[in-house]
Design an enzyme around this catalytic site. Structure first.
Site, short mmCIF file in Angstrom:
data_model
loop_
_atom_site.label_atom_id
_atom_site.label_comp_id
_atom_site.label_asym_id
_atom_site.label_seq_id
_atom_site.Cartn_x
_atom_site.Cartn_y
_atom_site.Cartn_z
N CYS A 187 11.77 -6.79 -30.62
CA CYS A 187 12.78 -5.76 -30.37
C CYS A 187 13.73 -5.60 -31.54
CB CYS A 187 13.53 -6.05 -29.08
SG CYS A 187 14.41 -7.61 -29.10
N GLU A 221 14.74 -15.72 -32.44
CA GLU A 221 15.58 -15.29 -33.56
C GLU A 221 15.90 -16.46 -34.49
OE1 GLU A 221 18.48 -11.94 -31.81
OE2 GLU A 221 18.60 -13.85 -30.78
N ARG A 260 20.51 -3.78 -24.49
CA ARG A 260 21.71 -4.52 -24.92
C ARG A 260 22.83 -4.16 -23.96
NH1 ARG A 260 19.64 -2.98 -30.28
NH2 ARG A 260 19.44 -4.85 -31.57
N ARG A 266 19.20 -7.90 -21.73
CA ARG A 266 19.58 -9.10 -22.48
C ARG A 266 21.01 -9.49 -22.09
NH1 ARG A 266 19.78 -8.93 -28.95
NH2 ARG A 266 21.80 -7.98 -28.52
N HIS A 282 0.82 -1.20 0.00
CA HIS A 282 0.00 0.00 0.00
C HIS A 282 0.86 1.25 0.00
CE1 HIS A 282 -2.35 3.24 1.86
NE2 HIS A 282 -3.33 2.74 1.11
N GLY A 326 13.43 -11.21 -32.40
CA GLY A 326 14.61 -10.52 -32.92
C GLY A 326 14.50 -10.59 -34.43
N SER A 327 13.77 -9.65 -34.98
CA SER A 327 13.47 -9.75 -36.42
C SER A 327 14.73 -9.62 -37.27
CB SER A 327 12.42 -8.71 -36.81
OG SER A 327 12.76 -7.46 -36.28
N ASN A 328 15.77 -9.01 -36.70
CA ASN A 328 17.01 -8.87 -37.48
C ASN A 328 17.59 -10.25 -37.78
OD1 ASN A 328 16.47 -6.27 -36.70
ND2 ASN A 328 18.18 -6.12 -35.27
N ASP A 329 17.73 -11.04 -36.71
CA ASP A 329 18.27 -12.38 -36.92
C ASP A 329 17.22 -13.32 -37.51
OD1 ASP A 329 21.04 -12.55 -36.22
OD2 ASP A 329 20.47 -12.02 -34.18
C1 PEP Z 1 17.55 -9.02 -33.51
O1 PEP Z 1 18.19 -9.96 -33.90
O2 PEP Z 1 16.50 -8.61 -34.05
C2 PEP Z 1 18.01 -8.27 -32.33
C3 PEP Z 1 17.26 -7.36 -31.77
O3 PEP Z 1 19.26 -8.57 -31.86
P1 PEP Z 1 20.60 -8.01 -32.50
O4 PEP Z 1 20.27 -7.02 -33.54
O5 PEP Z 1 21.38 -7.45 -31.35
O6 PEP Z 1 21.20 -9.28 -33.05
MG MG Z 2 19.77 -10.75 -32.70
#
Ligand code: PEP
Ligand code: MG
Length: 761
Positions: free
Chosen positions: A711, A638, A489, A537, A390, A659-662
């Site tokens: 992300c 990823e 990161r 991460r 509270h 992790g759309s990049n990977d």
């Molecule tokens: C990804 O892979 O989308 C990601 C957020 O990680 P990084 O770009 O650090 O590999």
């Molecule tokens: Mg990645």
């Protein structure tokens, strides 16, 4: 009338009770809410969902959807709309309204829930009913459900009223102080005024006109005209506030307030100061839809801290200089901020007579009876309780620094002694170590409070998170409307702060250097945005990157394909790196346990198999970090294997973050760094195979109560990916700082579109 007091900090109900004019409106009582529930038989259905063995976040989503999709009884709809029409007809045209939740008296305790303070601004007639349902649904926000569960409060018995208030069509607006801000002279009221919405004055974006009024005679003693170069107005077609350059228009050099309007305001200021008994900082507006004096409104009143906060004071995230200070007790930093004052040990709320405004309340634990006392305290310290107790919740709502769970504050601190509560670090010091000024609520570069900042942006059901790597830059982004850090990161902290390879530090006998600096970097961000979560991460360097750290060459092999090599979880479970992974875990534990930052969560990157993940989680647990309600463990999605077997992974984690990049790289077999393939258009997260993977993940994860976020870069650069994910039911979207505002706006409009589509069906 007290039902008017819905909005956090907006003590409108209280203002109305002693004759202050606030924007006109009406209240939809809690009876309407219960009628709606019984009409649709929702009590049982809500109960059933609450009794299901699913995470509160899922229960919350299900119940909200149920409420929003249930029809409102015709008679009720007509009553609400006719109240709106009455309001509009008094004003003589269509109006926009603010729709706010207003907890009922019986539900006082819950009133202190951030979750119950949903407010929708600039709502028109056709949206009104939907927004009312959304406010009702907000009674079942995740935190509210969890809170009631922990307190044994029956959720179906809790009620909610809704306040509908005309949006001020602000011709002029500004602030006023019941003392002279230049010299602190309490014989004067000073009004600052400019054209349009109050943001320009509150945010310091214009030099306002200034009127000084003597309190005793209510006479204007000084008037200063300024050149006002801009104003904000509400743009109904864009549904947002718009800045207009007026530097070349005649109004730039005309007074934005008349003498009689200024005196009308000054009368309110006197009443407000008299009621609260301290110098006040008041926001006001003049509505061009109405005639004098009905057009002059007070929109907000609070203790005067605006000018104090403009002086040089320590930033909340820097904390204060701690050398040579005697530490009295430590506890959980429950509501950040710093304050000095006289400690009063009060063990029963009945002893409140001894307690003076500005004293520091030291007690065992608070309950709703304590709220009046808490309101006048400059800080709160308790023996018992956690971050959701509270005392913690109410302090956060009131914006008062608070430390809870100290175990022994009431024994160690002496009644009447002067102390300093550093609730950013969770430490109580002997003596006074801050100036008179109280550090204000989290502030960024514009000087706006966070509530004010958030009120400028739409509310979204999908959380909007921000990606961040460098702890130092968080101060710059505090004004952005994000709900947490969806990806922190740590590679920046390692390469820029620590600089040395963790295994090398272990070898030279300095492992603590790694733990301390990593914890410090994480804590900097977690403190600044507390209590919003920071998803940290674990390290995701590739071997070639680790080699660049001092001492790295000894430990890092040269791989032909580092991108597909010894990275992510495969490192943590390898005998070579495991000791370094343990340091990473210790740093997180330090931030959470020693620094009290329970908003720090973790995420495993580059997960490939279930068995490696189980082993890594086992190591983490061995270091004392276990998944709990307030410690979430996420994994990055990823590698396609995680998506193919998502249902299995969902059973052992709390959430996924795409992790759309990977993921794009590995789904399409396209090196994300390949320039030639990039130029040819191969690397594209919008590829249907990548999109389908994301959708499949969401469906599978939700089956087992795990959340899904994203992300990677995709939603920051492609709004259509954000739209696709919202439609697929994603829980949160984490974007780069520059995309936070635009993503929040576009997600809000997509959510509305989805609801409209559902309604039409
Ligand atoms: C990804 O892979 O989308 C990601 C957020 O990680 P990084 O770009 O650090 O590999
Ligand atoms: Mg990645």
């Amino acid at each position: 009338m007290t039902n008017l007091a819905g909005g956090k900090g907006a003590n409108l109900g209280e203002l109305v009770s002693f004759g202050i004019r606030v924007p006109p409106g009406f209240v939809i009582t809690s009876k309407a809410y219960s009628f709606f529930l019984s009409y649709n038989n929702l009590h049982d259905r809500i109960n059933d969902i609450l009794n299901e063995d699913i995470p509160s976040s899922d229960a919350s989503n299900k119940i909200k959807e149920l409420i929003i999709s249930s029809p409102i009884p015709k008679s009720l709809e007509e009553t609400i709309l006719s109240s709106y029409d009455d309001l509009a007809s008094k004003i003589g045209k269509q109006i926009l309204v603010a729709v706010r939740s207003s907890a009922t008296a019986e539900d006082l305790e819950n009133a202190s829930f951030a979750g119950q303070q949903d407010t929708y601004l600039n709502v028109n007639r056709s949206e009104l009913i939907q927004k009312v349902k959304m406010v009702w649904a907000s009674l079942f926000n995740e935190r509210a459900i969890e809170y009631r569960k922990s307190k044994g409060i029956d959720s179906t018995k809790v009620e909610i009223a809704v306040v509908v208030q005309k949006m001020v069509n602000s011709r002029s607006a500004g602030v006023m102080f019941t003392l002279h801000p230049g010299n602190g002279d309490r014989n004067f009221i000073v009004i600052e005024s400019s054209w349009g919405l109050g943001e320009s004055v509150v945010g310091g974006l214009v030099t306002p006109d200034e009127i000084v009024i003597e309190k005793s005679s209510l006479k204007i003693v000084e008037k200063k005209l300024s050149h006002k170069n801009l104003k904000f107005i509400y743009d109904s077609s864009a549904k947002s506030n718009k800045e207009i350059d007026i530097s070349n228009s005649p109004e730039a050099d005309q007074f934005s307030i008349s003498d009689e309007e200024a005196i009308e305001l000054a009368k309110f200021a006197l009443k407000i100061e008299e009621h609260y008994g301290i110098p006040m900082d008041i926001e006001w507006a003049i509505d061009s839809d109405l005639k004098f004096p009905d057009d002059v409104f007070i929109v907000q009143a609070r203790a005067e801290t605006y000018w104090s906060s403009k002086k040089k004071v320590p930033q909340r995230s820097e904390g204060i200089e701690v050398a040579e200070r005697k530490v009295l007790v430590k506890g959980l930093a429950a509501s950040p901020g710093i304050a000095s004052g006289v400690a009063k040990i009060i063990l029963s709320s009945k002893e409140s007579g001894r307690f003076k405004r500005g004293d520091i309340l030291v007690t065992k634990m608070t309950d709703p009876d304590w709220v009046p006392l808490m309101k006048i305290a400059s800080a709160i310290v308790t023996d018992e309780g956690g971050i959701t107790s509270h005392a913690a919740i109410v302090s956060r709502e009131l914006g008062i620094p608070a430390i809870v769970g100290t175990n022994e504050a009431t024994k160690v601190i002496k009644d009447g002694e002067e102390i300093t509560v550093d609730a950013t670090r969770g430490i109580v010091y002997q003596g006074k170590i801050v100036e008179e000024e109280k550090i204000e609520e989290q502030k960024g570069s514009t000087g706006l409070s966070r509530d004010m900042v958030l009120s400028l942006y739409p509310v979204t059901a999908t959380k909007i998170y921000m990606n961040l790597g460098q702890p130092d830059v968080i101060d710059k982004y505090l004004d952005l409307p994000f709900d947490g850090i969806g990806l922190m990161r740590i590679e920046f902290i390692v390469s820029e702060w620590i600089k040395r390879h963790p295994l090398y530090l272990i070898k030279i006998g300095k492992p603590e250097e790694f733990v301390d600096k990593l914890a410090e970097g994480v804590a900097k961000v977690a403190t600044a945005i507390y209590p919003r979560p920071v998803v940290v991460r674990f390290s995701d360097f590739k071997t070639n990157e680790y080699r660049r750290l001092e001492g790295g060459e000894e430990y890092e092999p040269e791989e032909r394909n580092p991108m597909l090599g010894w990275r992510g979880v495969s490192r943590y479970i390898s005998p070579q790196y495991e000791p370094a992974f343990r340091l990473e875990v210790r740093a997180i534990r330090k931030a959470r346990e020693e620094m009290g930052l329970k908003n720090v969560w973790v995420m495993f990157p580059f997960v490939r198999t279930e068995s490696e993940l189980k082993r890594a989680i086992h190591i983490m647990e061995d270091e004392g970090l276990r998944r709990t309600q307030d410690f979430k463990t996420w994994i990055m999605a990823e590698v396609p294997s995680v998506i193919i077997l998502a249902e299995r992974f969902a059973r052992i984690v709390d959430g996924f973050s795409i992790g759309s990049n990977d993921l794009a790289q590995l789904t399409l077999g396209v090196d994300r760094d390949s320039e030639i393939l990039g130029r040819m258009g191969y690397y594209d997260e919008r590829d249907p195979a990548v999109l389908r993977s994301m959708k499949n993940l969401i469906t599978a994860a939700h089956k087992y109560g795990a959340t899904v976020s994203i992300c990677g870069q995709a939603p920051s650069i492609y709004p259509e990916v954000a739209e696709y994910l919202v439609r697929s039911g994603i829980d949160s979207i984490s974007v780069n700082p520059d995309a936070v505002i635009s993503t929040r706006r576009s997600v809000a409009s997509i959510e509305q579109k989805i609801m409209l589509e559902k309604l039409r069906k």
